[in-house]
Design a protein around this motif. Sequence first.
Motif, PDB file in Angstrom:
ATOM      1  N   GLN A   1       0.294   6.168  -6.680  1.00 54.06           N
ATOM      2  CA  GLN A   1      -0.228   7.070  -5.649  1.00 54.06           C
ATOM      3  C   GLN A   1       0.800   7.378  -4.571  1.00 54.06           C
ATOM      4  OE1 GLN A   1      -4.075   5.484  -4.202  1.00 54.06           O
ATOM      5  NE2 GLN A   1      -4.053   4.170  -6.018  1.00 54.06           N
ATOM      6  N   SER A   2       1.982   6.743  -4.663  1.00 52.96           N
ATOM      7  CA  SER A   2       2.990   6.881  -3.618  1.00 52.96           C
ATOM      8  C   SER A   2       3.874   8.102  -3.861  1.00 52.96           C
ATOM      9  CB  SER A   2       3.859   5.624  -3.553  1.00 52.96           C
ATOM     10  OG  SER A   2       4.791   5.610  -4.637  1.00 52.96           O
ATOM     11  N   ALA A   3       4.776   8.326  -2.901  1.00 55.37           N
ATOM     12  CA  ALA A   3       5.744   9.420  -3.019  1.00 55.37           C
ATOM     13  C   ALA A   3       7.160   8.897  -3.231  1.00 55.37           C
ATOM     14  CB  ALA A   3       5.694  10.282  -1.754  1.00 55.37           C
TER      15      ALA A   3
ATOM     16  N   GLY B   1       0.814  -1.208   0.000  1.00 60.51           N
ATOM     17  CA  GLY B   1       0.000   0.000   0.000  1.00 60.51           C
ATOM     18  C   GLY B   1       0.847   1.256   0.000  1.00 60.51           C
ATOM     19  N   VAL B   2       0.192   2.380  -0.145  1.00 56.52           N
ATOM     20  CA  VAL B   2       0.893   3.658  -0.252  1.00 56.52           C
ATOM     21  C   VAL B   2       1.728   3.932   0.993  1.00 56.52           C
ATOM     22  CG1 VAL B   2       0.572   6.157  -0.427  1.00 56.52           C
ATOM     23  CG2 VAL B   2      -0.808   4.610  -1.838  1.00 56.52           C
ATOM     24  N   THR B   3       1.171   3.698   2.163  1.00 53.97           N
ATOM     25  CA  THR B   3       1.920   3.948   3.406  1.00 53.97           C
ATOM     26  C   THR B   3       3.164   3.070   3.481  1.00 53.97           C
ATOM     27  OG1 THR B   3      -0.124   4.545   4.558  1.00 53.97           O
ATOM     28  CG2 THR B   3       1.775   3.977   5.918  1.00 53.97           C
ATOM     29  N   GLU B   4       3.030   1.803   3.101  1.00 55.18           N
ATOM     30  CA  GLU B   4       4.188   0.912   3.108  1.00 55.18           C
ATOM     31  C   GLU B   4       5.238   1.372   2.107  1.00 55.18           C
ATOM     32  OE1 GLU B   4       2.737  -3.532   3.820  1.00 55.18           O
ATOM     33  OE2 GLU B   4       1.439  -2.481   2.393  1.00 55.18           O
ATOM     34  N   LEU B   5       4.805   1.814   0.941  1.00 56.28           N
ATOM     35  CA  LEU B   5       5.742   2.226  -0.102  1.00 56.28           C
ATOM     36  C   LEU B   5       6.484   3.502   0.246  1.00 56.28           C
ATOM     37  CD1 LEU B   5       3.453   1.501  -3.178  1.00 56.28           C
ATOM     38  CD2 LEU B   5       5.573   0.292  -2.641  1.00 56.28           C
ATOM     39  N   ASN B   6       5.834   4.399   0.936  1.00 58.53           N
ATOM     40  CA  ASN B   6       6.431   5.722   1.174  1.00 58.53           C
ATOM     41  C   ASN B   6       7.641   5.699   2.092  1.00 58.53           C
ATOM     42  OD1 ASN B   6       4.714   7.039  -0.541  1.00 58.53           O
ATOM     43  ND2 ASN B   6       3.294   7.727   1.051  1.00 58.53           N
TER      44      ASN B   6
END
Length: 437
Positions: free
Chosen positions: A382-384, A354-359
């Motif tokens: 959607q990630s940074a 997910g985005v939080t994991e990727l960031n």
Amino acid sequence: MRHRPRRKSRPATPRQADPIEVRVERFGARGDGIARGPEGPLYIPDTVPGDRAIVLPGATRGDGRAATLREVLESGPGRVTPPCAHADRCGGCTLQHASGDLIAAMKRDQLAEALARKGLPADIVAPTVSVPAGSRRRLRLSALRLAAGTVLGFNERASGKVIDVRECPVARRELTDLFPALRDLIGGLECLGRGADVQVTLSDTGVEILLIPTSGGDPSLDERQDLVDFAERHDIARIGWETDGIAEPLVARRTPRTVFAGVPVDLPIGGFLQPSREGQEILTRLVLQGVPDNAPTVADLYAGCGSFAVPLSKRGANVVAVEGSEAAVAALRRGAAGLRLQAECRDLARDPLGVTELNRFQAVVFDPPRAGAAAQAETLAQSAVPRIVAVSCNPATLARDLRSLVDGGYTLDSAVPVDQFTWSGHVEAVAVLSRPV
């Protein structure tokens, strides 16, 4: 008033087309030459752009028709004499009649066209990087046990028929030298029934043979002893047996092993290994170039046994490697003990990061199977994450995934085609994307 039953009409037999003369204009995605025919494009194996040829139009294929080459009247630039005696029939190679430069240009165009179809810049595609012939270290053969003798080789083009292969200039000699002995071994294994698929892999510690029966039962005690004797005579590292997708070792003289950045990793039975050492080194170099040297944390998704994760960790990054195969994860954990590398088993198609994991990562590498990484690309978009490196063996699904990332705000910086599937229509690629600050 009674009506006579209507007689069923028989479908009309298609009229046999007459041979026609054409000029081949370009390569298609499968490596066939494409020419203009009276009813649309003609897809003609064994031709190159510039060939003037007599061809026989055949069955409908897409928006045109398949065609058979009857005679080359005038050769196009780049046509060469195939080096293999099986080239006119074997489905393993379709481009032995084309020069290396011509194939490299075709594969670059193949990647560029896939990107262009998705509205992505095609001019960033670099020239193809190719591995030499005779370097392939992994083959999947077909074997048929017939009354006249055992046939061992590859499927004929567009056919289920197996060609008995006596040479293969694509493969390493350590594998092709085993063909006669393998043919004799399989002929004596009644447990294989009518035949088997045979996967042979050359690791750094020797050859692994994996037998996948098409029917039949388990080997008897005598047949198991025959396999042990065969392994001893031919110095085979391991022989495995696969049933219903589950592989087990029958003979294990030593563990097949490969080395990533100086780190030995034991390979699970039947595990994935890049087709050639040269190709693995090219892909690793391109991945390392794409990931900034100073990236402290990197995710390697669809990591396999660690061909990218281990070199990234050895270079100084803290790496999280995610892979769906439990056996590959276990092998990576054993081999990478002591490195700054964490391995996790996870099905990324069903459960992408997910985005939080990727960031938490400064760079992400992903190298999915041919189906691509649609679900993971959506969350990455959607990630940074500042830098993404995508590796793929399918230009179409790569372009689809890159389109998702670009739509999410990433810039496609580079794309390099890599040809380690010598004389075939397949091509790999490494693409680098960045998120503007």
